[in-house]
Scaffold this motif. Structure first.
Motif, short mmCIF file in Angstrom:
data_model
loop_
_atom_site.label_atom_id
_atom_site.label_comp_id
_atom_site.label_asym_id
_atom_site.label_seq_id
_atom_site.Cartn_x
_atom_site.Cartn_y
_atom_site.Cartn_z
N GLY A 30 0.80 -1.22 0.00
CA GLY A 30 0.00 0.00 0.00
C GLY A 30 0.83 1.26 0.00
O GLY A 30 1.89 1.35 -0.63
N LEU A 31 0.34 2.26 0.72
CA LEU A 31 1.01 3.55 0.79
C LEU A 31 2.41 3.42 1.38
O LEU A 31 3.32 4.15 0.99
N VAL A 34 4.74 2.70 -1.44
CA VAL A 34 4.96 3.91 -2.23
C VAL A 34 6.00 4.79 -1.54
O VAL A 34 6.95 5.28 -2.17
N GLU A 35 5.85 4.98 -0.25
CA GLU A 35 6.80 5.80 0.52
C GLU A 35 8.18 5.16 0.55
O GLU A 35 9.19 5.87 0.48
N SER A 62 -0.42 4.91 -7.77
CA SER A 62 -1.70 4.29 -7.40
C SER A 62 -1.70 2.79 -7.73
O SER A 62 -2.32 2.00 -7.02
N GLU A 65 0.21 1.30 -4.81
CA GLU A 65 -0.61 1.34 -3.58
C GLU A 65 -1.68 0.27 -3.59
O GLU A 65 -1.97 -0.34 -2.56
N SER A 66 -2.26 0.00 -4.76
CA SER A 66 -3.34 -1.01 -4.83
C SER A 66 -2.80 -2.42 -5.06
O SER A 66 -3.58 -3.37 -5.13
#
Length: 82
Positions: A30-31, A34-35, A62, A65-66
């Motif tokens: 997820g996020l 990304v981070e 995105s 994240e998904s």
């Protein structure tokens, strides 16, 4: 498949390739993933980059994240023409 497996066949590891280095991002999703990609790019002095998966598909944050990717990820410096 593009998945790297180490040790037990039921354990799949996910790696990010950047500047010839491999970073283990197993269990980051997820996020958070990304981070982590942004942090890896920063650590390698890359401000703009493209993300590709094991099937050489260009991904957006995105997509990451998904979880919409296959296999390992690669960060490629985005070349800006002057």
């Amino acid at each position: 498949m593009a998945w790297n497996t180490e040790g037990n066949a039921s354990e799949s590891k996910t790696h990010v390739k950047c500047n010839g280095n491999n970073y283990d991002v197993t269990n980051i999703t997820g996020l958070g993933l990304v981070e982590k990609l942004k942090a890896i790019a920063r650590d390698n002095g890359i401000s703009k980059f493209d993300i590709y998966d094991g099937e050489n598909t260009n991904l957006s944050p995105s997509d990451i994240e998904s979880g919409n990717f296959t296999g390992d990820l690669s960060l490629i410096r985005f070349n800006v023409a002057a």
